[in-house]
Motif scaffolding. Structure first.
Motif, PDB file in Angstrom:
ATOM      1  N   PRO A  34       0.826  -1.215   0.000  1.00  0.00           N
ATOM      2  CA  PRO A  34       0.000   0.000   0.000  1.00  0.00           C
ATOM      3  C   PRO A  34       0.856   1.259   0.000  1.00  0.00           C
ATOM      4  O   PRO A  34       1.915   1.316   0.633  1.00  0.00           O
ATOM      5  N   ILE A  35       0.384   2.276  -0.717  1.00  0.00           N
ATOM      6  CA  ILE A  35       1.136   3.521  -0.834  1.00  0.00           C
ATOM      7  C   ILE A  35       0.971   4.361   0.438  1.00  0.00           C
ATOM      8  O   ILE A  35       0.068   4.150   1.232  1.00  0.00           O
ATOM      9  N   SER A  36       1.878   5.307   0.605  1.00  0.00           N
ATOM     10  CA  SER A  36       1.783   6.277   1.696  1.00  0.00           C
ATOM     11  C   SER A  36       1.198   7.567   1.133  1.00  0.00           C
ATOM     12  O   SER A  36       1.835   8.219   0.289  1.00  0.00           O
ATOM     13  N   PRO A  37      -0.013   7.965   1.550  1.00  0.00           N
ATOM     14  CA  PRO A  37      -0.626   9.182   0.992  1.00  0.00           C
ATOM     15  C   PRO A  37       0.213  10.428   1.279  1.00  0.00           C
ATOM     16  O   PRO A  37       0.958  10.499   2.273  1.00  0.00           O
ATOM     17  N   ILE A  38       0.061  11.430   0.412  1.00  0.00           N
ATOM     18  CA  ILE A  38       0.739  12.713   0.568  1.00  0.00           C
ATOM     19  C   ILE A  38      -0.293  13.749   0.994  1.00  0.00           C
ATOM     20  O   ILE A  38      -1.262  13.984   0.265  1.00  0.00           O
ATOM     21  N   PRO A  39      -0.161  14.363   2.167  1.00  0.00           N
ATOM     22  CA  PRO A  39      -1.178  15.335   2.610  1.00  0.00           C
ATOM     23  C   PRO A  39      -1.281  16.519   1.654  1.00  0.00           C
ATOM     24  O   PRO A  39      -0.290  16.983   1.085  1.00  0.00           O
ATOM     25  N   LEU A  40      -2.511  16.993   1.471  1.00  0.00           N
ATOM     26  CA  LEU A  40      -2.768  18.179   0.666  1.00  0.00           C
ATOM     27  C   LEU A  40      -2.931  19.390   1.577  1.00  0.00           C
ATOM     28  O   LEU A  40      -3.628  19.309   2.590  1.00  0.00           O
ATOM     29  N   PRO A  41      -2.329  20.514   1.224  1.00  0.00           N
ATOM     30  CA  PRO A  41      -2.553  21.734   2.010  1.00  0.00           C
ATOM     31  C   PRO A  41      -3.913  22.337   1.674  1.00  0.00           C
ATOM     32  O   PRO A  41      -4.152  22.764   0.546  1.00  0.00           O
TER      33      PRO A  41
END
Length: 330
Positions: A230-237
């Motif tokens: 599973p991928i690691s999500p990237i937070p959105l500002p």
């Protein structure tokens, strides 16, 4: 052009179940197992039809031909086909071990068909369910063919027990399988190019083994790819404290973002085509000026054309709604 809601195509398959109805509200026939709900499709195997509104009954392919600029914007290549096939999957039993070709191999082996890069977002997973994605380290063609000959391909596969919320990205050429009680949202290239490599030594509904596509599958495998997890999500500002957003997948064919909406979310890209899949809760999509609106529940999907104008999602429950947004890359 107003947002477009399509009639789902509910596909009966031997590996499916009834979760599309129980969990996502799809109206299934009273008997049978169903594994796929095609939500948005312009693929020849099934073309989506508008379910409601002033364009009710229109086929997506016809709208794409006549109103492409309104749907996707004017910077999309002239003559290019609709880019995605978007589904929900109920994988009660294990699917076959399979692989999808990339664009070049698909053209070589299938003619007009595109390659098939895809991504899964897990909505539900029962204890003991499984996702296989990629090979264990060190597995090469010689090793795989030896296990194909002995019916022990599972020994070659990297696997893990999925959890709700996991996102798995499967570039074309990645060997994979899923099942044991997994409910997924799937985003893929507009293609049905699938080569079955191994089917767990089981028999089909007719009492015979289902056909395999060994040579085409071996030709399609991306041998340099290793185990896939599973991928690691990237937070959105985001400026609103009522919304949490994250990037799940960015690839040449699509981008997938996930939003948890406790209050209001203005659509992040108001002049770009997007497809939204509501996967938890209930939310309302309305025009910023208070105009036309519609309620959506978990399991519903809407295509928002580039010409729709500014729209806002508004949560309708005490707990946040969760939605996936599919857009073109860039």
């Amino acid at each position: 052009m107003q947002p477009l809601v399509f009639e789902p195509y509910l596909r009966p398959v031997v590996w499916g179940g009834r979760l599309l109805e129980r969990r996502l509200g799809k109206r299934l026939p009273p008997e049978g197992n169903f594994g796929e709900s095609w939500e948005v499709s312009a693929h020849p195997h099934h073309v989506s039809r508008v379910a409601e509104g002033p364009l009710e009954g229109a086929l997506l392919t016809d709208l794409w031909e006549r109103h492409r600029g309104e749907i996707v914007g004017n910077d999309f290549p002239e003559g290019a086909k609709f880019p995605w096939l978007i589904k929900f999957l109920d994988c009660r039993e294990l699917l076959s071990v399979q692989v999808h070709p990339d664009d070049a191999v698909a053209r070589e082996l299938l003619g007009d068909e595109s390659g098939k890069t895809e991504a899964w977002v897990v909505l539900d997973a029962e204890p003991g369910s499984r996702i296989h994605a990629g090979f264990k380290p060190g597995v090469d063609r010689v090793e795989l063919e030896r296990h194909l000959d002995t019916g022990t391909v599972a020994e070659c596969l990297h696997g893990f027990t999925p959890r709700a919320g996991d996102c798995v990205f499967l570039p074309a050429g990645t060997v994979h399988a899923v099942g044991g009680g997994v409910l997924l949202a799937e985003v893929q290239q507009s293609s049905d190019a699938t080569f079955r490599l191994f089917d767990w030594n089981r028999l089909g509904p007719d009492g015979k083994p289902r056909p395999l596509h060994r040579e085409a599958a071996l030709r399609s495998i991306l041998w340099s790819a290793g185990p896939v997890s599973p991928i690691s999500p990237i937070p959105l500002p985001l400026s609103s404290p009522d919304v949490v957003g994250e990037i799940l997948v960015q690839c040449p064919y699509f981008r997938i973002d996930r939003y948890r909406i406790a209050g209001k979310l203005p659509l992040p890209h108001p002049k770009r085509m997007s497809v939204w899949m509501l996967i938890e809760g209930q939310a309302e999509l309305r025009a910023e000026d208070g105009g036309c609106h519609r309620r959506f529940g978990a399991g519903e999907t809407v295509l928002v054309p580039a010409s729709s104008g500014p729209l806002v999602w508004r949560n309708l429950e005490t707990s946040p709604a969760t939605a996936l947004a599919v857009t073109l890359p860039g």
